[in-house]
Design an enzyme around this catalytic site. Structure first.
Site, mmCIF file in Angstrom:
data_model
loop_
_atom_site.group_PDB
_atom_site.id
_atom_site.type_symbol
_atom_site.label_atom_id
_atom_site.label_comp_id
_atom_site.label_asym_id
_atom_site.label_seq_id
_atom_site.Cartn_x
_atom_site.Cartn_y
_atom_site.Cartn_z
ATOM 1 N N THR A 61 79.173 72.385 -114.035
ATOM 2 C CA THR A 61 78.721 72.722 -115.391
ATOM 3 C C THR A 61 77.892 71.597 -115.993
ATOM 4 O O THR A 61 76.893 71.849 -116.683
ATOM 5 C CB THR A 61 79.926 73.043 -116.290
ATOM 6 O OG1 THR A 61 80.621 74.186 -115.749
ATOM 7 C CG2 THR A 61 79.487 73.378 -117.704
ATOM 8 N N GLY A 120 81.261 74.937 -106.034
ATOM 9 C CA GLY A 120 81.932 73.684 -105.700
ATOM 10 C C GLY A 120 83.306 73.656 -106.330
ATOM 11 O O GLY A 120 83.673 74.540 -107.118
ATOM 12 N N SER A 155 86.604 72.614 -108.609
ATOM 13 C CA SER A 155 86.818 72.296 -110.016
ATOM 14 C C SER A 155 86.679 70.789 -110.198
ATOM 15 O O SER A 155 87.235 70.007 -109.425
ATOM 16 C CB SER A 155 88.220 72.749 -110.438
ATOM 17 O OG SER A 155 88.478 72.387 -111.786
ATOM 18 N N GLY A 156 85.910 70.363 -111.189
ATOM 19 C CA GLY A 156 85.701 68.940 -111.415
ATOM 20 C C GLY A 156 84.598 68.334 -110.586
ATOM 21 O O GLY A 156 84.355 67.126 -110.652
ATOM 22 N N SER A 157 83.892 69.150 -109.819
ATOM 23 C CA SER A 157 82.811 68.618 -108.968
ATOM 24 C C SER A 157 81.562 68.271 -109.766
ATOM 25 O O SER A 157 80.696 67.534 -109.296
ATOM 26 C CB SER A 157 82.457 69.621 -107.869
ATOM 27 O OG SER A 157 81.997 70.837 -108.425
ATOM 28 N N GLY A 158 81.455 68.813 -110.988
ATOM 29 C CA GLY A 158 80.298 68.529 -111.835
ATOM 30 C C GLY A 158 79.330 69.678 -111.971
ATOM 31 O O GLY A 158 78.196 69.498 -112.430
ATOM 32 N N SER A 189 83.554 80.012 -107.216
ATOM 33 C CA SER A 189 83.245 81.043 -106.202
ATOM 34 C C SER A 189 83.603 80.531 -104.812
ATOM 35 O O SER A 189 82.715 80.267 -103.999
ATOM 36 C CB SER A 189 81.781 81.479 -106.281
ATOM 37 O OG SER A 189 80.889 80.394 -106.419
#
Length: 204
Positions: free
Chosen positions: A40, A33, A35-38, A107
């Protein structure tokens, strides 16, 4: 393979023996997803939940991999592909130890993810697409990366100057706009448990 390289996989305990010992099926849970999608955050919460259910996991994400094994790689298309290739190979090694891998990587292209799936094995690759609109990702933006990308300070930034290709048939699509992330993780866990459960035990 180089003719001077000799693997020793036939001389060590195989994956099945280790899965029996750990009472789980080794899989790679691959979060993709923007960056910042959640990714991690969800990966960390999922690991905690699975650990509470007596599953042994390891998280790999962009920051801990880029600061170590892949710190020599940049963000060109070629280096991004190599980044994912190495991650997939490392994930396969962990799987051979019977461990459940939780990977959180942008990715961005289908080609990258297909390569990872081919290395890991289709049956062991559980792709989870964290479907968070870019507007929300930019609002979160804890590292200020979108702002830098918009200003041209960061090149080849996914979603701004570099495309993100939505997965065709992911194992699971997660709508991470729900403020109650516990519900999101609970629903993910219910879908994942049958894939990693070695011995049929009830979900708590």
């Amino acid at each position: 393979m180089d003719k001077n390289i000799y693997t020793t996989f036939d001389k060590i305990k195989d994956r099945t023996a280790k899965e029996i010992y750990l009472k789980q099926k080794a899989k790679v849970i691959w979060f993709t997803g923007l960056s910042g999608s959640g990714k991690t955050t969800l990966a960390s919460m999922l690991e905690k939940r699975l650990f509470e259910l007596n599953y042994f996991c390891q998280i790999l994400d962009g920051d801990n991999v880029r600061s170590g094994i892949n710190k020599n790689l940049k963000f060109t298309e070629e280096d991004r592909m190599e980044n994912i290739r190495r991650i997939a190979e490392v994930s396969k090694l962990f799987m051979n130890c019977g461990i459940i891998l939780i990977c959180a990587f942008i990715s961005p292209t289908r080609e990258m993810r297909e390569m990872a799936k081919e290395i890991i094995g289709e049956d062991d690759f559980l792709e989870i697409f964290v479907d968070t609109p870019i507007e929300i990702c930019e609002q979160r933006d804890p590292k200020g990366l979108y702002k830098k990308a918009r200003s041209g300070e960061i090149k080849n930034f996914t979603g701004i100057s570099s495309p993100f290709e939505v997965p065709n048939k992911p194992f699971l699509v997660v709508d991470n706009t729900n403020p109650n992330m516990e519900d999101t993780v609970r629903n993910m866990t219910k879908k994942i448990i049958p894939e990693v459960r070695f011995d049929p035990t009830p979900i708590l």
